[in-house]
Design a protein around this motif. Sequence first.
Motif, mmCIF file in Angstrom:
data_model
loop_
_atom_site.group_PDB
_atom_site.id
_atom_site.type_symbol
_atom_site.label_atom_id
_atom_site.label_comp_id
_atom_site.label_asym_id
_atom_site.label_seq_id
_atom_site.Cartn_x
_atom_site.Cartn_y
_atom_site.Cartn_z
ATOM 1 N N MET A 151 27.837 37.700 46.182
ATOM 2 C CA MET A 151 29.214 37.927 46.619
ATOM 3 C C MET A 151 29.927 38.976 45.764
ATOM 4 N N CYS A 152 29.452 39.176 44.535
ATOM 5 C CA CYS A 152 29.926 40.308 43.718
ATOM 6 C C CYS A 152 28.999 41.470 44.057
ATOM 7 N N THR A 153 29.562 42.549 44.533
ATOM 8 C CA THR A 153 28.747 43.677 44.992
ATOM 9 C C THR A 153 27.817 44.180 43.893
ATOM 10 N N LYS A 154 28.288 44.098 42.638
ATOM 11 C CA LYS A 154 27.461 44.568 41.529
ATOM 12 C C LYS A 154 26.568 43.461 40.967
ATOM 13 N N LEU B 220 27.358 40.952 39.061
ATOM 14 C CA LEU B 220 27.646 40.748 37.634
ATOM 15 C C LEU B 220 27.691 39.257 37.311
ATOM 16 N N PRO C 86 34.483 39.768 36.113
ATOM 17 C CA PRO C 86 34.676 40.915 37.010
ATOM 18 C C PRO C 86 34.425 42.252 36.326
ATOM 19 N N CYS C 87 34.114 43.262 37.105
ATOM 20 C CA CYS C 87 34.083 44.624 36.605
ATOM 21 C C CYS C 87 35.522 45.066 36.389
ATOM 22 N N GLY D 115 37.176 46.864 38.294
ATOM 23 C CA GLY D 115 37.655 47.431 39.540
ATOM 24 C C GLY D 115 38.545 46.642 40.468
ATOM 25 N N PRO D 116 38.580 45.285 40.379
ATOM 26 C CA PRO D 116 39.342 44.577 41.409
ATOM 27 C C PRO D 116 40.825 44.960 41.409
ATOM 28 N N CYS E 67 37.957 43.478 46.151
ATOM 29 C CA CYS E 67 36.823 44.162 45.524
ATOM 30 C C CYS E 67 37.028 45.674 45.514
ATOM 31 N N VAL F 43 34.845 47.839 45.805
ATOM 32 C CA VAL F 43 33.940 48.501 46.745
ATOM 33 C C VAL F 43 34.484 48.434 48.175
ATOM 34 N N ALA G 192 34.642 38.635 44.214
ATOM 35 C CA ALA G 192 33.962 37.360 44.004
ATOM 36 C C ALA G 192 34.378 36.726 42.678
ATOM 37 N N TRP G 193 34.532 37.537 41.655
ATOM 38 C CA TRP G 193 34.857 36.971 40.342
ATOM 39 C C TRP G 193 36.290 36.453 40.273
HETATM 40 S S1 SF4 Z 1 35.574 44.034 42.255
HETATM 41 FE FE1 SF4 Z 1 34.783 41.960 41.896
HETATM 42 S S2 SF4 Z 1 33.294 41.588 43.537
HETATM 43 FE FE2 SF4 Z 1 33.704 43.775 43.494
HETATM 44 S S3 SF4 Z 1 32.078 44.614 42.203
HETATM 45 FE FE3 SF4 Z 1 33.832 44.246 40.856
HETATM 46 S S4 SF4 Z 1 33.568 42.170 40.054
HETATM 47 FE FE4 SF4 Z 1 32.149 42.400 41.770
#
Ligand code: SF4
Lengths: 226, 294
Positions: free
Chosen positions: A151-154, A156, A160-161, A163-164, A169, A171, A178-179
């Motif tokens: 559910m996390c595109t990366k 991880l 979280p990365c 980026g949210p 997300c 992406v 997801a995180w």
């Molecule tokens: S925004 Fe969230 S779901 Fe999307 S890649 Fe980053 S951590 Fe994973």
Amino acid sequence: MIIAERKPFREIQDMVAPYGNVLIAGCGTCVAVCLAGGEKEVGLLAAQLKLARNLAGQTGRLGEITVERQCDREFIEPLREVATDYEAVISTACGAGVQFLAALLQDKPVFPALNTTFIGVNEAAGHYTERCRSCHQCYLGITGGICPVTMCTKGLLNGPCGGPIGGKCEVDPARDCAWCQIYERLESQGRLQQIEAILPLHPHSRTTSPGTVIHPAYLRRYAAHE
Amino acid sequence: MSKLEDALSAGGFPLVVEVKPPKGVEVAKMLAPVTGLNGQVTAFGVPDNEHAKMRLSALAAARLVKEAGGEPLMLLTCRDRNRLALESDLLGAAALGVENILVLSGDYVHQGDHPDAKPVYDADSVQLLMVARELMAGRDSAGHALSGAPRFFLGAVVIPEAQPLGPQRLKFRKKLEAGADFFVTAPIFDLEKYRAFRKEAVPEGVKILACLKVPSADEVEKAARGELRKVYSLPPAVIQELSGGDPEEVLAKGAAVAGRLARKLREEKLADGIYLKAKGRPDLAAAFLKAAGF
Ligand code: SF4
Ligand code: SF4
């Protein structure tokens, strides 16, 4: 279940163009539920192919048969006999089913009619979404029932990365991060401490393909064969 | 000890200026800030396929920065390498005299110019920090002994304006636990939001390089239309100040705004140094320095 999509018609037509009599073999389980390769879809593909082949001036018979599951030997065994009348077979099963059938019909070309996409769920009629990448090391107990691998595109494992944005997300702004979801669910259940510890690198050796699982009750039987 | 580590531990308020590895092999432009500004800059940030757009390797670029007389801060993303490649690049960096490393997850491949590439993420940034620590202790991530352990000064990223903040703080704590020596923020334009984050979320003693960015006219226009989809925001007053004028004027004004922010961050002790993104241009970095009064 396994989700799949029908390949573009043209691709299927081209694959079987060299063959006269062609058998279309459906699968009655996952791909029937996701409306891609069950009995009904076999009928549709047969009708479409018949029309196109007639127009192209191609002769030959198109057979249709759907079995309960193509990933189970006992269900595909009868196809050995049925297939003798055909030069080629189109399987509308997932990739696993296509391979099992191809192994059964050693001397016959077997073509896939579907693109197998993922392990997912039925969100609503005709709407399927991915849930599991079969990673061999399920983290759902730690992550509140939301898969960080899928559910996390990366994929991880430790949060979280960078980026949210507003919980969405980086992406795909249409999708929840997801995180953020994992955090929210565990917080609401008072279980946040579960994700405080750092998860180590994923044991990818386990996911080396092709994977094999032997049920504990059968260990002795298969060990004896080694 | 790297100059960056030295300056951060001595409270010297270091300035890191980002260079831009080329898409190609013409490196003169990338190195212009190094030759032009070296005396006023502590280190040069070297992005790693920034925004998932393929460019000359960060490792090679970092070494080139060093040969041109600058100290590199090499960015290393988890997106493009599995653990073998991450570890061997880290050893390679150490052997080439690159000590400052900033680890990142890395923007997803869809955002870049190779959308069909296979994204890796074998390690996440927390795990990568741990892997680097292991190397420093003389072992690889599988536990094998190294012949000669590297030495790194390890940085990680933190997002002050993350929404929601809880998950970001979790990651921040884990990065600290995994051994991050310093942090670089996402770009800061809104001093109030950053001040709140610093007060609430940053433990005493944690070293923060505040990222300041010279935005393009395009970015300012997007922000003005409310269409900037970023993990940072431009407050209305900044948008107003930067709007209007041709793209070059906007950049010049942006450098001045960044300089002003840097001065405040330093005066109010809200950061321990600056990471400047000024399009890799020495003239913009010089304009920033002038406005900051450094
Ligand atoms: S925004 Fe969230 S779901 Fe999307 S890649 Fe980053 S951590 Fe994973
Ligand atoms: S962690 Fe995710 S990918 Fe792995 S088994 Fe569980 S649901 Fe599947």
